[in-house]
Design an enzyme around this catalytic site. Structure first.
Site, PDB file in Angstrom:
ATOM      1  N   TYR A 389      28.363  48.692  64.839  1.00 52.90           N
ATOM      2  CA  TYR A 389      27.503  49.601  65.604  1.00 52.90           C
ATOM      3  C   TYR A 389      26.763  48.813  66.684  1.00 52.90           C
ATOM      4  CZ  TYR A 389      27.349  52.532  61.279  1.00 52.90           C
ATOM      5  OH  TYR A 389      27.629  53.283  60.163  1.00 52.90           O
ATOM      6  N   HIS A 469      23.506  59.138  64.034  1.00 49.86           N
ATOM      7  CA  HIS A 469      22.151  58.595  64.199  1.00 49.86           C
ATOM      8  C   HIS A 469      21.469  59.172  65.441  1.00 49.86           C
ATOM      9  CE1 HIS A 469      23.629  54.854  61.781  1.00 49.86           C
ATOM     10  NE2 HIS A 469      23.436  55.916  61.024  1.00 49.86           N
ATOM     11  N   ASN A 512      20.485  51.335  60.849  1.00 53.33           N
ATOM     12  CA  ASN A 512      20.523  52.764  60.523  1.00 53.33           C
ATOM     13  C   ASN A 512      19.081  53.286  60.522  1.00 53.33           C
ATOM     14  OD1 ASN A 512      22.342  50.935  59.032  1.00 53.33           O
ATOM     15  ND2 ASN A 512      23.518  52.770  58.671  1.00 53.33           N
TER      16      ASN A 512
HETATM   17  N1  6FA Z   1      20.540  56.794  58.119  1.00 57.86           N
HETATM   18  C1  6FA Z   1      20.270  55.623  57.498  1.00 57.86           C
HETATM   19  O1  6FA Z   1      19.270  54.990  57.802  1.00 57.86           O
HETATM   20  N2  6FA Z   1      21.134  55.118  56.567  1.00 57.86           N
HETATM   21  C2  6FA Z   1      22.298  55.740  56.227  1.00 57.86           C
HETATM   22  O2  6FA Z   1      23.038  55.240  55.383  1.00 57.86           O
HETATM   23  C3  6FA Z   1      22.615  56.946  56.887  1.00 57.86           C
HETATM   24  N3  6FA Z   1      23.766  57.603  56.628  1.00 57.86           N
HETATM   25  C4  6FA Z   1      23.972  58.834  57.184  1.00 57.86           C
HETATM   26  C5  6FA Z   1      25.129  59.562  56.824  1.00 57.86           C
HETATM   27  O3  6FA Z   1      26.015  58.982  56.037  1.00 57.86           O
HETATM   28  C6  6FA Z   1      25.312  60.869  57.304  1.00 57.86           C
HETATM   29  C7  6FA Z   1      26.555  61.604  56.932  1.00 57.86           C
HETATM   30  C8  6FA Z   1      24.328  61.464  58.146  1.00 57.86           C
HETATM   31  C9  6FA Z   1      24.469  62.874  58.651  1.00 57.86           C
HETATM   32  C10 6FA Z   1      23.202  60.735  58.528  1.00 57.86           C
HETATM   33  C11 6FA Z   1      23.024  59.431  58.058  1.00 57.86           C
HETATM   34  N4  6FA Z   1      21.904  58.682  58.398  1.00 57.86           N
HETATM   35  C12 6FA Z   1      21.669  57.470  57.816  1.00 57.86           C
HETATM   36  C13 6FA Z   1      20.910  59.217  59.355  1.00 57.86           C
HETATM   37  C14 6FA Z   1      19.688  59.841  58.673  1.00 57.86           C
HETATM   38  O4  6FA Z   1      20.031  60.494  57.474  1.00 57.86           O
HETATM   39  C15 6FA Z   1      19.058  60.814  59.668  1.00 57.86           C
HETATM   40  O5  6FA Z   1      18.699  60.098  60.820  1.00 57.86           O
HETATM   41  C16 6FA Z   1      17.841  61.507  59.088  1.00 57.86           C
HETATM   42  O6  6FA Z   1      18.187  62.281  57.967  1.00 57.86           O
HETATM   43  C17 6FA Z   1      17.174  62.393  60.125  1.00 57.86           C
HETATM   44  O7  6FA Z   1      16.028  62.973  59.550  1.00 57.86           O
HETATM   45  P1  6FA Z   1      15.316  64.247  60.192  1.00 57.86           P
HETATM   46  O8  6FA Z   1      14.127  64.553  59.361  1.00 57.86           O
HETATM   47  O9  6FA Z   1      15.129  64.019  61.627  1.00 57.86           O
HETATM   48  O10 6FA Z   1      16.368  65.454  60.129  1.00 57.86           O
HETATM   49  P2  6FA Z   1      17.447  65.964  59.059  1.00 57.86           P
HETATM   50  O11 6FA Z   1      18.608  66.416  59.848  1.00 57.86           O
HETATM   51  O12 6FA Z   1      17.642  64.983  57.984  1.00 57.86           O
HETATM   52  O13 6FA Z   1      16.738  67.244  58.389  1.00 57.86           O
HETATM   53  C18 6FA Z   1      16.568  68.453  59.058  1.00 57.86           C
HETATM   54  C19 6FA Z   1      16.310  69.539  58.025  1.00 57.86           C
HETATM   55  O14 6FA Z   1      15.942  70.732  58.699  1.00 57.86           O
HETATM   56  C20 6FA Z   1      17.543  69.877  57.185  1.00 57.86           C
HETATM   57  O15 6FA Z   1      17.176  69.958  55.832  1.00 57.86           O
HETATM   58  C21 6FA Z   1      17.978  71.248  57.716  1.00 57.86           C
HETATM   59  O16 6FA Z   1      18.604  72.051  56.748  1.00 57.86           O
HETATM   60  C22 6FA Z   1      16.651  71.843  58.156  1.00 57.86           C
HETATM   61  N5  6FA Z   1      16.756  72.836  59.224  1.00 57.86           N
HETATM   62  C23 6FA Z   1      17.455  72.719  60.381  1.00 57.86           C
HETATM   63  N6  6FA Z   1      17.299  73.810  61.137  1.00 57.86           N
HETATM   64  C24 6FA Z   1      16.485  74.648  60.452  1.00 57.86           C
HETATM   65  C25 6FA Z   1      15.974  75.951  60.716  1.00 57.86           C
HETATM   66  N7  6FA Z   1      16.248  76.579  61.864  1.00 57.86           N
HETATM   67  N8  6FA Z   1      15.195  76.533  59.789  1.00 57.86           N
HETATM   68  C26 6FA Z   1      14.901  75.895  58.618  1.00 57.86           C
HETATM   69  N9  6FA Z   1      15.378  74.648  58.321  1.00 57.86           N
HETATM   70  C27 6FA Z   1      16.139  74.048  59.226  1.00 57.86           C
HETATM   71  C1  ABL Z   2      25.383  55.622  58.158  1.00 57.35           C
HETATM   72  O1  ABL Z   2      24.302  55.333  58.625  1.00 57.35           O
HETATM   73  C2  ABL Z   2      26.295  56.467  58.936  1.00 57.35           C
HETATM   74  O2  ABL Z   2      25.599  57.531  59.546  1.00 57.35           O
HETATM   75  C3  ABL Z   2      27.458  57.013  58.149  1.00 57.35           C
HETATM   76  O3  ABL Z   2      28.408  57.461  59.088  1.00 57.35           O
HETATM   77  C4  ABL Z   2      28.039  55.954  57.225  1.00 57.35           C
HETATM   78  O4  ABL Z   2      29.074  56.474  56.405  1.00 57.35           O
HETATM   79  C5  ABL Z   2      26.935  55.512  56.291  1.00 57.35           C
HETATM   80  N1  ABL Z   2      25.761  55.106  56.987  1.00 57.35           N
HETATM   81  C6  ABL Z   2      27.379  54.345  55.393  1.00 57.35           C
HETATM   82  O5  ABL Z   2      27.618  53.209  56.147  1.00 57.35           O
HETATM   83  C7  ABL Z   2      30.391  56.654  56.931  1.00 57.35           C
HETATM   84  C8  ABL Z   2      31.382  56.687  55.770  1.00 57.35           C
HETATM   85  O6  ABL Z   2      31.391  55.440  55.117  1.00 57.35           O
HETATM   86  C9  ABL Z   2      32.779  57.038  56.257  1.00 57.35           C
HETATM   87  O7  ABL Z   2      33.670  57.198  55.200  1.00 57.35           O
HETATM   88  C10 ABL Z   2      32.734  58.320  57.070  1.00 57.35           C
HETATM   89  O8  ABL Z   2      34.008  58.564  57.637  1.00 57.35           O
HETATM   90  C11 ABL Z   2      31.696  58.231  58.168  1.00 57.35           C
HETATM   91  O9  ABL Z   2      30.429  57.890  57.620  1.00 57.35           O
HETATM   92  C12 ABL Z   2      31.568  59.551  58.922  1.00 57.35           C
HETATM   93  O10 ABL Z   2      30.668  59.436  59.998  1.00 57.35           O
END
Ligand code: 6FA
Ligand code: ABL
Length: 535
Positions: A389, A469, A512
């Site tokens: 990244y 992110h 992250n």
């Molecule tokens: N960040 C990390 O630091 N480490 C990680 O390993 C990591 N992995 C991932 C990952 O694997 C995925 C698949 C995703 C999607 C994100 C990852 N991130 C990681 C990033 C991190 O989780 C996000 O940056 C973080 O959750 C953002 O937090 P926020 O509070 O800004 O926002 P969210 O999207 O988490 O929550 C929004 C909430 O609002 C949700 O529960 C949603 O259902 C709700 N919402 C949305 N619209 C709404 C509406 N109109 N009415 C009511 N509720 C609503």
């Molecule tokens: C993160 O911060 C990323 O947002 C995710 O995309 C990431 O996971 C996790 N951390 C873990 O490093 C990956 C999965 O390992 C993959 O299998 C997947 O295809 C990908 O997210 C999808 O964005």
């Protein structure tokens, strides 16, 4: 009942803010469009091998990779075209648990934070106290499935990398590799203390469409709740609404409230449901909602090594279940392979760039691979992925918004738009593979040896460069029009509308972003409570 504070969205931003405001004695309603996640929140989505426990998919870290392969993926927001968690805990309930306490640079003036924000340490300390990081999430203190970590360590050591305990020294992010994770999630900590208070209420399965406003004054939120008059949740006099619906969700609520660029509000106006709920055009507030968007460009390199166990690419962990010894060990005392999400090692380096501005690169390595493109025969049981990244220092920005169907999506992709971002990431990838010959048996299969790193990056599918992110769509700043929210996180030209989530973050941190977002929410709640004129 009217509330002092209505918070929209139970992601990390919304939960922490709700906890701190309710702790201060305010009446707080937290509205979440999705349903329960972990067992503790009432969630019930279990694998067969978890039956008889209260553990769900969202409780067991080792099920993380199955988020992306399970056909019953009800937890993703279906009206956002990128991954966004729509359930209690938001992205924090479905993420990879990589957890980095913010460094001083992550809140520095030159990253776009207003001067009032640079002293993040007390808030970061408060976060660390509630959610301590760990070197070993398994309850027996051991790390499991460490072969990928060993191979990557051998690859990086000749490049001058050394081991670090990163959350003890968050500022040290050059030529270090680390093993560290989050143990407990905001839903297990901050949300639980909030739920214990009589002045706090969580309302799930309820979507906020827009805020109700009279010019600059917000009086409540419009929901899809048919059990209350007009679907409206009202505020107390002097009450405030805080949007924590995530980078896409909060931007969409602003558009649907007549706040943002005119092209987006005009799309809302044309919608048969959202249009009639808009305030008159004379009350529209023009702010750069959706611009300044950033996400880490990420590139996957896939390798094989004879020592590596790809864990069957995590294909079976949910159904039928992991190897029997691993499920039994986890069920016994939450230890073993299933106690950890897929990543095994992370590393950082600072990279010089052609424009003189340093960029940082993070690498994350894990067993398995999301996809393989290769002309080599390869042994899938030995494969692993390094995701690189490009993070702090990147200049590329994009735009997000909505379409006529009110779906939220990227409008202009934010990855590698800036030529120096691109050349720097290419250099970083070349550095990673430069010492491959010092690791006997290590083979890179994607890209294979018929494809150069340059060609690989140049032809990389932008849709798979997404890192999830997203930040910046409601960027914080001191000048209305350049920024969407002011240094107190209040939306410019409104009296009582705030945003506390990833969308206000002006630029990406070193790693992250979850840790940074949670520290930000600690600080934002303190600023909101200190701001005159509130309830
Ligand atoms: N960040 C990390 O630091 N480490 C990680 O390993 C990591 N992995 C991932 C990952 O694997 C995925 C698949 C995703 C999607 C994100 C990852 N991130 C990681 C990033 C991190 O989780 C996000 O940056 C973080 O959750 C953002 O937090 P926020 O509070 O800004 O926002 P969210 O999207 O988490 O929550 C929004 C909430 O609002 C949700 O529960 C949603 O259902 C709700 N919402 C949305 N619209 C709404 C509406 N109109 N009415 C009511 N509720 C609503
Ligand atoms: C993160 O911060 C990323 O947002 C995710 O995309 C990431 O996971 C996790 N951390 C873990 O490093 C990956 C999965 O390992 C993959 O299998 C997947 O295809 C990908 O997210 C999808 O964005």
């Amino acid at each position: 009942t009217p509330y002092d504070y209505i918070i929209v969205g139970s992601g990390p931003g919304g939960i922490i803010t709700a906890d701190r405001l309710s702790q201060a004695g305010k009446s707080v309603l937290l509205v979440e469009r999705g349903g329960p996640s972990t067992g503790q929140t009432g969630g019930t989505y279990q694998a067969d091998w978890l039956k008889g426990t209260n553990l769900t998919k969202f409780d067991v870290p080792g099920l993380f990779e199955s988020m992306f392969t399970d056909p019953n993926d009800f937890w993703w927001c279906k009206d956002v075209t990128v991954f966004a968690g729509c359930l209690v805990g938001g992205g924090g309930s479905v993420n990879g648990a990589l957890y980095w306490l913010p460094s001083d640079n992550d809140f520095a003036l030159n990253t776009g934070w207003p001067s009032q924000w640079t002293n993040h340490q007390p808030y970061t300390a408060a976060l660390k106290a509630r959610l301590p990081p760990t070197d070993a999430p398994s309850t027996d203190g051991k790390r499991y499935l460490e072969q990928v970590s060993d191979v990557v360590t051998k690859l990086l050591t000749p490049q001058g990398y050394t081991s670090a305990t990163i959350n003890n020294s968050p500022n040290q992010k050059d030529h270090v590799y680390v093993h560290q994770w989050q143990t407990r999630w905001p839903v297990a900590t901050y949300l639980q203390t909030a739920l214990a208070r009589p002045n706090f209420k969580l309302k799930t399965f309820t979507t906020v469409m827009n805020v109700i406003r009279n010019g600059s004054t917000i009086t409540g939120v419009q929901t899809n709740d048919t059990t209350v008059p007009g679907g409206i949740y009202p505020l107390n006099p002097k009450g405030r609404v805080i949007l924590s619906a995530g980078s896409y969700g909060s931007a969409r609520i602003l558009f649907r409230s007549g706040i943002g660029p005119t092209d987006m509000i005009n799309l809302v106006k044309g919608d048969p449901i959202a249009g009639p709920l808009l305030p008159p055009q004379s009350q529209w507030i023009n702010l750069p909602v959706g611009f300044n968007v950033s996400d880490n460009p990420s590139i996957n390199l896939v390798f094989t090594h004879p020592s590596v166990n790809s864990y069957d690419n995590w294909a079976d962990v949910f159904t039928p279940g992991p190897p029997a010894a691993d499920s039994a060990q986890y069920l016994k005392n939450q230890s073993g392979i299933m106690a950890q999400a897929s990543p095994r090692i992370n590393f950082w380096s600072a990279l010089g760039a052609t424009d003189g501005v340093t960029r940082w690169m993070q690498g994350t390595a894990r067993p398995g691979a999301a996809s393989v493109t290769t002309s080599f025969p390869y042994n899938a049981t030995q494969m692993f992925t390094i995701t690189a990244y490009l993070s702090a220092g990147i200049k590329s920005r994009g735009r997000l918004g909505i379409n006529a169907a009110m779906n939220a999506m990227p409008l202009v992709n934010p990855w590698l738009v800036d030529p120096a971002d691109k050349s720097t990431l290419i250099q970083g990838l070349k550095n990673i593979v430069s010492t491959m010959s010092s690791v006997p048996g290590l083979t890179m299969i994607t890209p294979d040896n018929t494809t150069t790193i340059d060609a690989y990056v140049n032809s990389y599918d932008p849709a798979t460069m997404d890192s999830n992110h997203w930040v910046g769509s409601n960027i914080i700043g001191t000048v209305a029009g350049k920024a969407v929210v002011d240094p107190n996180t209040k939306v410019f030209n409104t009296d009582n509308l705030f945003v506390v989530d990833a969308s206000i973050v002006p630029s990406l941190p070193y790693g992250n972003p979850h840790g940074l977002i949670m520290s930000m929410a600690e600080q934002a709640s303190a600023k909101i409570l200190a701001l005159a004129g509130g309830p």
